[in-house]
Enzyme design. Structure first.
Site, PDB file in Angstrom:
ATOM      1  N   GLU A  86       9.461   1.819  11.103  1.00 30.67           N
ATOM      2  CA  GLU A  86      10.473   2.881  10.994  1.00 30.67           C
ATOM      3  C   GLU A  86       9.724   4.200  11.051  1.00 30.67           C
ATOM      4  OE1 GLU A  86      13.552   2.788  11.237  1.00 30.67           O
ATOM      5  OE2 GLU A  86      13.932   0.654  10.950  1.00 30.67           O
TER       6      GLU A  86
ATOM      7  N   CYS B   2      13.342  11.457   7.148  1.00 33.76           N
ATOM      8  CA  CYS B   2      13.278  11.044   8.550  1.00 33.76           C
ATOM      9  C   CYS B   2      14.634  11.220   9.215  1.00 33.76           C
ATOM     10  CB  CYS B   2      12.831   9.598   8.640  1.00 33.76           C
ATOM     11  SG  CYS B   2      13.775   8.530   7.549  1.00 33.76           S
TER      12      CYS B   2
ATOM     13  N   GLU C 201       8.901  16.459  15.705  1.00 28.83           N
ATOM     14  CA  GLU C 201       9.336  16.363  14.315  1.00 28.83           C
ATOM     15  C   GLU C 201       8.522  17.328  13.464  1.00 28.83           C
ATOM     16  OE1 GLU C 201       8.332  12.873  11.924  1.00 28.83           O
ATOM     17  OE2 GLU C 201      10.443  12.742  11.390  1.00 28.83           O
TER      18      GLU C 201
ATOM     19  N   LYS D 162       0.841  -1.201   0.000  1.00 28.80           N
ATOM     20  CA  LYS D 162       0.000   0.000   0.000  1.00 28.80           C
ATOM     21  C   LYS D 162       0.876   1.251   0.000  1.00 28.80           C
ATOM     22  CE  LYS D 162      -1.676   2.948   2.876  1.00 28.80           C
ATOM     23  NZ  LYS D 162      -1.790   4.111   2.005  1.00 28.80           N
TER      24      LYS D 162
HETATM   25  P1  NAD Z   1       1.980   8.624   7.902  1.00 27.03           P
HETATM   26  O1  NAD Z   1       2.235   7.905   9.158  1.00 27.03           O
HETATM   27  O2  NAD Z   1       0.926   9.651   7.869  1.00 27.03           O
HETATM   28  O3  NAD Z   1       1.598   7.580   6.747  1.00 27.03           O
HETATM   29  C1  NAD Z   1       2.427   6.485   6.430  1.00 27.03           C
HETATM   30  C2  NAD Z   1       1.587   5.415   5.745  1.00 27.03           C
HETATM   31  O4  NAD Z   1       0.650   4.898   6.700  1.00 27.03           O
HETATM   32  C3  NAD Z   1       0.765   5.936   4.562  1.00 27.03           C
HETATM   33  O5  NAD Z   1       0.781   4.982   3.532  1.00 27.03           O
HETATM   34  C4  NAD Z   1      -0.628   6.067   5.169  1.00 27.03           C
HETATM   35  O6  NAD Z   1      -1.650   5.963   4.209  1.00 27.03           O
HETATM   36  C5  NAD Z   1      -0.650   4.874   6.123  1.00 27.03           C
HETATM   37  N1  NAD Z   1      -1.657   4.965   7.190  1.00 27.03           N
HETATM   38  C6  NAD Z   1      -2.200   6.073   7.719  1.00 27.03           C
HETATM   39  N2  NAD Z   1      -3.109   5.738   8.667  1.00 27.03           N
HETATM   40  C7  NAD Z   1      -3.143   4.384   8.719  1.00 27.03           C
HETATM   41  C8  NAD Z   1      -3.872   3.438   9.503  1.00 27.03           C
HETATM   42  N3  NAD Z   1      -4.753   3.823  10.411  1.00 27.03           N
HETATM   43  N4  NAD Z   1      -3.634   2.125   9.310  1.00 27.03           N
HETATM   44  C9  NAD Z   1      -2.726   1.715   8.404  1.00 27.03           C
HETATM   45  N5  NAD Z   1      -2.027   2.567   7.624  1.00 27.03           N
HETATM   46  C10 NAD Z   1      -2.214   3.887   7.780  1.00 27.03           C
HETATM   47  O7  NAD Z   1       3.398   9.226   7.435  1.00 27.03           O
HETATM   48  P2  NAD Z   1       3.698  10.201   6.208  1.00 27.03           P
HETATM   49  O8  NAD Z   1       3.130  11.541   6.524  1.00 27.03           O
HETATM   50  O9  NAD Z   1       3.323   9.537   4.924  1.00 27.03           O
HETATM   51  O10 NAD Z   1       5.297  10.254   6.240  1.00 27.03           O
HETATM   52  C11 NAD Z   1       6.022  11.097   7.070  1.00 27.03           C
HETATM   53  C12 NAD Z   1       6.528  10.361   8.303  1.00 27.03           C
HETATM   54  O11 NAD Z   1       7.279   9.211   7.911  1.00 27.03           O
HETATM   55  C13 NAD Z   1       7.471  11.170   9.155  1.00 27.03           C
HETATM   56  O12 NAD Z   1       7.153  11.010  10.516  1.00 27.03           O
HETATM   57  C14 NAD Z   1       8.837  10.543   8.883  1.00 27.03           C
HETATM   58  O13 NAD Z   1       9.784  10.698   9.897  1.00 27.03           O
HETATM   59  C15 NAD Z   1       8.479   9.137   8.666  1.00 27.03           C
HETATM   60  N6  NAD Z   1       9.531   8.431   7.922  1.00 27.03           N
HETATM   61  C16 NAD Z   1      10.342   7.567   8.590  1.00 27.03           C
HETATM   62  C17 NAD Z   1      11.359   6.904   7.924  1.00 27.03           C
HETATM   63  C18 NAD Z   1      12.257   5.942   8.638  1.00 27.03           C
HETATM   64  O14 NAD Z   1      12.825   5.093   7.989  1.00 27.03           O
HETATM   65  N7  NAD Z   1      12.410   6.028   9.941  1.00 27.03           N
HETATM   66  C19 NAD Z   1      11.555   7.124   6.572  1.00 27.03           C
HETATM   67  C20 NAD Z   1      10.715   8.024   5.923  1.00 27.03           C
HETATM   68  C21 NAD Z   1       9.689   8.667   6.609  1.00 27.03           C
END
Ligand code: NAD
Length: 478
Positions: free
Chosen positions: A247, A281, A379, A172
């Site tokens: 992550e 991140c 963040e 997804k």
């Molecule tokens: P997000 O948590 O909003 O979404 C991530 C994914 O989760 C998306 O595909 C979203 O559709 C899905 N999602 C949302 N609600 C859900 C639910 N209830 N159940 C299942 N899936 C759900 O994150 P974002 O805004 O897309 O990305 C930014 C974040 O990602 C930042 O916090 C960043 O630090 C983090 N990030 C971490 C890493 C790492 O490796 N540590 C790498 C890149 C980004």
């Protein structure tokens, strides 16, 4: 306009609901319309993966090697087209986007090789005449849920090991940037992966993500995204007995000591804090600088910031593209306002107008901050960094570690003693010396400590910890 459909059981499947994917550098540029899967379609994808699993798990390493290597080769051949799609939908510069596609291709090639190296061992038994073998087996069906900041890099660092170790996948991508994932699915389809082994279900987290979490047929979830969503996913995964890998976010410190090479430190700060619009991140959001170099560092950093060109991601002169979305832009601006209210001094951070309508934001630097401010604890995920002035190395290390996160850290110093001490005592999963906090290589493990990560590491051969389960077989040979 062509609708990009989901890929389920080897077929392209349409849906009534679509999302319009717009270019954040130019809101008049529509990248495409992408079908949003519902719960029924997600469950069809899970069924297809479960059905394909026995044959894929039993396939020879040579067969899996060839398919993965072919996908890697096809991604490399399509790097220009995919890089452009990625830059258009996400807003990182064309060079960065193309590099991300290349890295994804090489990740497939790396894990093609890993299919041939899946380890096992024979251990002597405590009992005479008994033999013990320890082997690794695939988990089964895994759900991959990814964020918008690395539209192909992060999916592939999950997908390639999942397939290499014999799992079937329901993937997804984020609603905001499904385009590159769709292009990748097309390449995977053409590369001859058996139907059902890989399924693409574009859709909302609350719909597709929840369906993946609810299904008892899904054996593992690998998630990258925000801490809030990650923690909810972990709780749901536990309730349905799934293995889970998370992550999440960071508040990564870059320490600059008095003895640092100033140019190296400034470049590390500019790259880590502002390149990729700060949407990594591993971005350096806290610049922790000792007294003796503080003023020189801040002056040099401000001079360098004035040279950074913010603009359309496809313009070759652009160094920093737009913020990914209106929502993220508003989040960045509200933190910039908060920093002011907390008493920090701001340089930059204003919204910019360019020839096209887009979410352009000048890099923002706060000085005169302390680590307890919210801008240093939460963040932001934009081109916003704070300078925290400290007395000496000991205070710098203490401040660097005073965060709930633990993804990446860096130190700029010419002292071997401080560099070694920092590598050992920094509470982060990724530690850099004289380098930006961001930037990784696919053949070594990636992940954080404390609130940034949960579960086994990703990438390199360490990826097998998540994507396989261990079997111990005892036997008395006949
Ligand atoms: P997000 O948590 O909003 O979404 C991530 C994914 O989760 C998306 O595909 C979203 O559709 C899905 N999602 C949302 N609600 C859900 C639910 N209830 N159940 C299942 N899936 C759900 O994150 P974002 O805004 O897309 O990305 C930014 C974040 O990602 C930042 O916090 C960043 O630090 C983090 N990030 C971490 C890493 C790492 O490796 N540590 C790498 C890149 C980004």
């Amino acid at each position: 306009m062509e609708q990009h459909r989901n890929y389920i059981a080897g077929e392209w499947v349409g849906s009534d609901e679509v999302v319009v994917n717009r270019n954040p550098s130019d809101l008049d540029d529509v990248v495409g319309e992408y079908c949003l899967a519902d719960t029924v379609q997600t469950n069809q994808a899970i069924d297809a993966a479960a059905e394909a699993f026995p044959a894929w798990a039993a396939s020879t390493p040579q067969f899996r090697f060839e398919v993965l290597d072919r996908i890697g080769g096809a991604l490399l051949a399509a790097r220009d087209h995919l890089g452009r799609t990625l830059a258009r939908e996400q807003g990182k510069t064309l060079a960065a986007a193309t590099f991300e596609v290349e890295r994804a291709a090489y990740t497939f090639k790396f894990f093609a090789g890993e299919t041939l190296r899946i380890p096992g061992e024979r251990i002597n038994s405590l009992r005479p005449g008994v033999e013990i073998e320890v082997t690794r087996e695939p988990l089964g069906v895994v759900g991959l849920i990814t964020p918008w900041n690395f539209p192909i890099g992060i999916p592939v660092w999950k997908l390639a090991p999942a397939l290499a170790y014999g799992n079937c996948v329901v993937f997804k991508p984020p609603e905001l940037v499904p385009g590159t994932s769709w292009e990748m699915a097309k390449i995977i389809h053409e590369a001859g992966l058996p139907a059902g082994v890989f399924n693409l279900v574009m859709g909302k987290g609350r719909v597709v993500g929840e369906a993946l979490l609810a299904s008892l047929q899904v054996n593992g979830i690998s998630f990258t995204g925000s801490q809030g969503v990650g923690r909810r996913i972990a709780a749901q995964a536990l309730a349905t007995g799934k293995k889970v890998q998370l992550e999440m976010g960071g508040k990564n410190p870059l320490v600059v000591l008095d003895d640092a090479d100033l140019d190296v430190a400034v470049e590390a700060a500019v790259d880590g804090a502002f390149f990729f619009t700060g949407q990594r991140c591993t971005a350096s959001s806290r610049l922790i600088v000792t007294d003796g170099i503080h003023d020189r560092f801040v002056d040099a950093l401000k001079t360098r910031m004035a040279q950074l060109r913010v603009g359309h991601a496809l313009d070759p002169d652009t160094m920093i593209g737009p913020v990914v979305s209106e929502e993220q832009l508003q989040q960045d601006l509200s933190y910039i306002e908060l920093g002011r209210e907390e008493g920090a001094e701001l340089t930059g951070g204003e919204q910019l107008q360019r020839e096209t309508r887009g979410y352009f934001l000048a890099p923002a630097l706060f000085t005169g901050t302390h680590n307890d401010m919210r801008i240093n604890r939460e963040e932001i995920f934009g081109p916003v960094a704070s300078v925290i002035r400290v007395r000496d190395f000991d205070e710098a290390l203490a401040v660097a570690n005073a965060t709930e996160f633990g993804l990446a850290s860096s130190i700029c110093t010419t002292s071997q003693k401080y560099a070694s001490h920092f590598k050992r005592h920094s509470q982060a999963g990724l530690v850099m010396v004289n380098l930006p906090t961001a930037g990784f290589e696919y053949h070594v493990p990636f992940g954080g400590s404390k609130g940034s990560s949960y579960g086994p590491r990703e990438q390199g051969r360490y990826a097998q910890e998540f994507y396989t389960t261990v079997k111990t077989a005892y036997g008395r040979p006949l």
